[in-house]
Design a protein around this motif. Structure first.
Motif, PDB file in Angstrom:
ATOM      1  N   SER A 123      37.446   4.035 -81.025  1.00 55.59           N
ATOM      2  CA  SER A 123      36.915   4.768 -79.871  1.00 55.59           C
ATOM      3  C   SER A 123      36.988   6.284 -80.065  1.00 55.59           C
ATOM      4  CB  SER A 123      37.667   4.361 -78.598  1.00 55.59           C
ATOM      5  OG  SER A 123      39.032   4.739 -78.665  1.00 55.59           O
ATOM      6  N   ILE A 124      38.093   6.784 -80.654  1.00 51.05           N
ATOM      7  CA  ILE A 124      38.201   8.242 -80.801  1.00 51.05           C
ATOM      8  C   ILE A 124      37.391   8.758 -81.986  1.00 51.05           C
ATOM      9  CG2 ILE A 124      40.454   8.321 -79.688  1.00 51.05           C
ATOM     10  CD1 ILE A 124      41.731   8.574 -82.439  1.00 51.05           C
ATOM     11  N   THR A 125      37.256   7.961 -83.037  1.00 50.62           N
ATOM     12  CA  THR A 125      36.481   8.422 -84.195  1.00 50.62           C
ATOM     13  C   THR A 125      34.981   8.277 -83.985  1.00 50.62           C
ATOM     14  OG1 THR A 125      36.720   6.239 -85.224  1.00 50.62           O
ATOM     15  CG2 THR A 125      38.335   7.924 -85.824  1.00 50.62           C
ATOM     16  N   SER A 126      34.578   7.517 -82.979  1.00 55.45           N
ATOM     17  CA  SER A 126      33.144   7.310 -82.746  1.00 55.45           C
ATOM     18  C   SER A 126      32.536   8.378 -81.844  1.00 55.45           C
ATOM     19  CB  SER A 126      32.902   5.933 -82.120  1.00 55.45           C
ATOM     20  OG  SER A 126      33.301   4.902 -83.003  1.00 55.45           O
ATOM     21  N   ARG A 127      33.363   9.144 -81.141  1.00 55.80           N
ATOM     22  CA  ARG A 127      32.802  10.153 -80.231  1.00 55.80           C
ATOM     23  C   ARG A 127      31.963  11.193 -80.969  1.00 55.80           C
ATOM     24  NH1 ARG A 127      36.870  12.675 -76.057  1.00 55.80           N
ATOM     25  NH2 ARG A 127      34.888  13.549 -75.310  1.00 55.80           N
ATOM     26  N   PRO A 128      32.430  11.752 -82.119  1.00 51.73           N
ATOM     27  CA  PRO A 128      31.565  12.720 -82.811  1.00 51.73           C
ATOM     28  C   PRO A 128      30.271  12.095 -83.339  1.00 51.73           C
ATOM     29  CG  PRO A 128      33.850  12.902 -83.564  1.00 51.73           C
ATOM     30  CD  PRO A 128      33.751  11.657 -82.758  1.00 51.73           C
ATOM     31  N   ASP A 129      30.282  10.771 -83.566  1.00 57.35           N
ATOM     32  CA  ASP A 129      29.101  10.115 -84.114  1.00 57.35           C
ATOM     33  C   ASP A 129      27.992   9.942 -83.084  1.00 57.35           C
ATOM     34  OD1 ASP A 129      30.458   9.977 -86.461  1.00 57.35           O
ATOM     35  OD2 ASP A 129      31.015   7.860 -86.279  1.00 57.35           O
ATOM     36  N   LEU A 130      28.309  10.107 -81.797  1.00 57.84           N
ATOM     37  CA  LEU A 130      27.273   9.921 -80.782  1.00 57.84           C
ATOM     38  C   LEU A 130      26.122  10.898 -80.973  1.00 57.84           C
ATOM     39  CD1 LEU A 130      29.351   9.320 -77.508  1.00 57.84           C
ATOM     40  CD2 LEU A 130      28.200   7.629 -78.934  1.00 57.84           C
ATOM     41  N   SER A 131      26.437  12.113 -81.425  1.00 65.63           N
ATOM     42  CA  SER A 131      25.378  13.102 -81.634  1.00 65.63           C
ATOM     43  C   SER A 131      24.499  12.756 -82.831  1.00 65.63           C
ATOM     44  CB  SER A 131      25.995  14.494 -81.828  1.00 65.63           C
ATOM     45  OG  SER A 131      26.845  14.506 -82.971  1.00 65.63           O
ATOM     46  N   LEU A 132      24.979  11.908 -83.724  1.00 69.71           N
ATOM     47  CA  LEU A 132      24.201  11.526 -84.901  1.00 69.71           C
ATOM     48  C   LEU A 132      23.369  10.274 -84.657  1.00 69.71           C
ATOM     49  CD1 LEU A 132      26.989  12.027 -87.611  1.00 69.71           C
ATOM     50  CD2 LEU A 132      25.260  13.672 -86.874  1.00 69.71           C
ATOM     51  N   ALA A 133      23.671   9.544 -83.585  1.00 69.61           N
ATOM     52  CA  ALA A 133      22.946   8.311 -83.288  1.00 69.61           C
ATOM     53  C   ALA A 133      21.549   8.634 -82.752  1.00 69.61           C
ATOM     54  CB  ALA A 133      23.728   7.483 -82.268  1.00 69.61           C
ATOM     55  N   PRO A 134      20.612   7.665 -82.805  1.00 72.84           N
ATOM     56  CA  PRO A 134      19.274   7.902 -82.224  1.00 72.84           C
ATOM     57  C   PRO A 134      19.353   8.350 -80.768  1.00 72.84           C
ATOM     58  CG  PRO A 134      19.299   5.884 -83.519  1.00 72.84           C
ATOM     59  CD  PRO A 134      20.715   6.355 -83.453  1.00 72.84           C
ATOM     60  N   ASP A 135      20.272   7.774 -80.006  1.00 71.23           N
ATOM     61  CA  ASP A 135      20.582   8.222 -78.651  1.00 71.23           C
ATOM     62  C   ASP A 135      22.003   7.773 -78.353  1.00 71.23           C
ATOM     63  OD1 ASP A 135      20.443   5.465 -77.211  1.00 71.23           O
ATOM     64  OD2 ASP A 135      18.518   5.612 -78.257  1.00 71.23           O
ATOM     65  N   GLU A 136      22.597   8.350 -77.293  1.00 73.30           N
ATOM     66  CA  GLU A 136      24.004   8.085 -77.004  1.00 73.30           C
ATOM     67  C   GLU A 136      24.255   6.619 -76.675  1.00 73.30           C
ATOM     68  OE1 GLU A 136      25.927  10.552 -74.185  1.00 73.30           O
ATOM     69  OE2 GLU A 136      26.157  12.219 -75.605  1.00 73.30           O
ATOM     70  N   GLN A 137      23.309   5.985 -75.992  1.00 77.39           N
ATOM     71  CA  GLN A 137      23.503   4.578 -75.638  1.00 77.39           C
ATOM     72  C   GLN A 137      23.572   3.714 -76.891  1.00 77.39           C
ATOM     73  OE1 GLN A 137      20.849   2.999 -72.646  1.00 77.39           O
ATOM     74  NE2 GLN A 137      21.159   0.889 -73.312  1.00 77.39           N
ATOM     75  N   THR A 138      22.711   3.996 -77.865  1.00 79.24           N
ATOM     76  CA  THR A 138      22.763   3.246 -79.122  1.00 79.24           C
ATOM     77  C   THR A 138      24.086   3.462 -79.834  1.00 79.24           C
ATOM     78  OG1 THR A 138      20.361   3.426 -79.362  1.00 79.24           O
ATOM     79  CG2 THR A 138      21.631   2.891 -81.338  1.00 79.24           C
ATOM     80  N   GLY A 139      24.548   4.719 -79.878  1.00 81.16           N
ATOM     81  CA  GLY A 139      25.828   5.001 -80.512  1.00 81.16           C
ATOM     82  C   GLY A 139      26.983   4.314 -79.808  1.00 81.16           C
ATOM     83  N   PHE A 140      26.940   4.277 -78.472  1.00 75.94           N
ATOM     84  CA  PHE A 140      28.006   3.607 -77.712  1.00 75.94           C
ATOM     85  C   PHE A 140      27.986   2.102 -77.960  1.00 75.94           C
ATOM     86  CE2 PHE A 140      29.643   1.651 -73.793  1.00 75.94           C
ATOM     87  CZ  PHE A 140      30.882   2.246 -73.723  1.00 75.94           C
TER      88      PHE A 140
END
Length: 565
Positions: free
Chosen positions: A336-353
């Protein structure tokens, strides 16, 4: 008339009204009462913790004359004399607040210091408050060094900053430094309750907790968010309204997510992510709230009393702490903590979540034999064993064969390829007649075949067979190892379990500690690696291209840098 913001109307005017900075209040009040005043103070801390407020209270305490105009310097300013009233109104001529972010040059500081030489017009002390002092240039800092070290008797300096690391040590050494603390959530909630009660605004305590968490330690931010919540709710400040205003996640969503992870329900996880997307929730804040909840669960597993009864989610935290292993809690928190910076790299935040939730599900340990609530005992391949010394494992219990069941054929050794894991001994394998026997094996080849990993494999590779005794009750194996630290009870037991599953009959392993005359599997592997490295070094040394480099450019191959592929 426009109403003042809560952060302004509820700004403390005395030390007794100040919240959360008792260590600073205690030092300053003692100095004022005893008349032991320094000439410069430095207040550091994040935004909204009271730096400017303390500076104004100090200015009033230094210049208060009492209601009768005959008062002396005090730690409890009256708030009614001309000096107190004018400082509160922001028009006291001998209290000068300077913003270093917009007046950062040497000329600005020089003009200020020139005025410092003159006596106060109508006060006991002339007080200079320089906010965000770290924004001054190096020349400006140098210009104020002498005056800051030995100012006129009627001048006091108060410096404030959110970044003390940028202040030169020459300035720090001339000031008394006070580090203001961030406000804890319970303290912010308590203060907001007093404010809303005085303002006659209805509220829910859980709503104030959400506001306090969103303030991140700043009382000013908490009051500003409360102002916004009052306007948003247009009535009672409820938890639902506050969460809608902030875009934060309801704890019910988080609990549903963890329940779906426990149930391995990927479809529900994706449905929750879609539902959150439809409500336009912040997925970054959702991951922050999820990691916070998982931290509370992990703490409850180790320290049960850390769960406070006044938490609304206390019962759910205890339930989830018993349903999730310690290893799973640590894994979920890390993801959960290491995935927060990756949200900006995902196609959109919902996909990253959604991918974060699926990652938690995919990397969750598959072995369900791990005990819940942190019982991390390794899975065993044989029947339950009783506690035994480190150098011995108990013989698995062999169930009595049914009288009507035919005698099974003798078990034969199975290669490692046919047994990817060490399964528990089946009833048929445990009921092998005592007449079946196992010949003394090639120990080194056997250790490479049995499916063990990690510490158990290291133990296996560091042993040499001393005795192999086949008895009607099972096989008794005595091995020697030069590394007794590997021979823990769990490792020896899992090695015995793997051998039991391999031969189809009970195996008991005894460990002796001592030096080995022959070569263990580890020594053989090390020797093979050494020979490969030497061959690689010889090939490099004989390579024509390398020789040409050495001849023409004086190049040399660094010793030990050549490694075999």
């Amino acid at each position: 008339m426009t109403a003042l913001a809560l952060a302004r109307s509820w700004r403390p005017k005395t030390f007794s009204q100040l919240v959360g900075q008792d260590h600073v209040v205690k030092a300053l009040t003692h100095a004022l009462d005893q008349g032991r005043l320094h000439h410069a103070w430095l207040f550091t801390g994040t935004r909204g913790v009271g730096k400017t407020t303390i500076a104004r209270i100090m200015a009033k305490a230094l210049n208060c004359t009492g209601e009768d105009g005959q008062g002396r310097m005090t730690s409890e300013p009256c708030g009614k004399c001309p000096a107190c009233l004018e400082i509160d109104a922001g028009r006291f001529v001998d209290y000068i607040e300077m913003d270093a972010a917009s007046n950062r040059g040497v000329d600005d500081i020089a003009a200020l210091l020139e005025k410092a030489a003159y006596a106060p017009s109508n006060a006991r002390y002339k007080v200079y408050m320089i906010d965000e002092v770290h924004m001054l240039t190096n020349h400006a800092f140098n210009a104020m060094l002498k005056t800051l070290e030995e100012p006129p008797e009627h001048v006091k300096f108060i410096l404030a900053t959110t970044d003390p690391q940028k202040i030169p040590v020459t300035i720090l050494s001339r000031c008394l430094q006070f580090n203001l603390k961030q406000m804890p959530v319970p303290l912010i909630v308590e203060h907001l309750e007093k404010v809303l009660a005085a303002e006659k605004v209805d509220y829910e305590t859980n709503a104030l907790r959400v506001l306090a968490k969103a303030a991140q330690g700043s009382m000013r931010d908490a009051l500003s968010l409360t102002d916004q919540a009052i306007a948003y709710a247009a009535g009672k400040v409820s938890e639902e309204a506050v969460r809608g205003m902030l875009g934060t996640l309801d704890d019910a969503y988080l609990i549903r997510i963890l329940d779906s992870l426990i149930a391995k329900d990927g479809a529900t996880l994706l449905a929750i992510a879609n539902e959150m997307g439809e409500r336009s929730m912040s997925f970054s804040l959702a991951l922050a709230d999820l990691s916070s909840l998982i931290q509370k669960i992990a703490a409850a597993q180790i320290v049960p009393e850390s769960v406070l009864e006044d938490w609304p989610e206390a019962a759910e935290i205890r339930r989830l702490a018993s349903a999730i292993t310690k290893e799973e809690a640590q894994l979920f928190y890390q993801i959960s903590i290491t995935s927060r910076p990756d949200l900006s790299l995902a196609p959109d935040e919902q996909t990253g979540f959604a991918m974060t939730l699926l990652r938690m599900l995919a990397f969750r340990p598959r072995n369900e034999s791990l005990g819940r609530a942190g019982n991390s005992a390794p899975p065993v391949a044989s029947a339950p064993r009783s506690s035994v010394p480190v150098n011995q494992t108990a013989t698995p219990v062999r169930p009595a064969p049914a009288s009507s069941a035919p005698a099974p054929a003798p078990a034969t050794a199975k290669p490692a390829a046919s047994a990817p894991s060490a399964p528990p001994v089946s009833a048929s394998a445990a009921s092998i007649p005592a007449a079946s026997s196992v010949d003394r094996p090639d120990w080194h080849a056997l250790m490479r075949q049995i499916p063990v990993k990690g510490m158990v494999q290291q133990l296996a590779f560091q042993t040499e067979l001393q005795e192999w005794k086949d008895t009607p009750a099972g096989v008794r194996v005595t091995v020697m190892t030069p590394m007794p630290q590997l021979a823990s009870e769990a490792s020896v037991g899992r090695l015995a379990d793997a051998l039991t599953a391999h031969f189809g009959k009970p195996v008991k392993v005894l460990i002796e500690k001592g030096e080995i005359e022959g070569k263990t599997v580890a020594k053989v592997d090390a020797q093979i690696h050494q020979e490969k490295r030497q061959n690689a070094e010889q090939m490099i040394a004989q390579d024509p291209f390398i020789r040409q480099l050495e001849k023409e450019f004086g190049a040399k191959v660094v010793g030990g840098s050549v490694k075999p592929l």
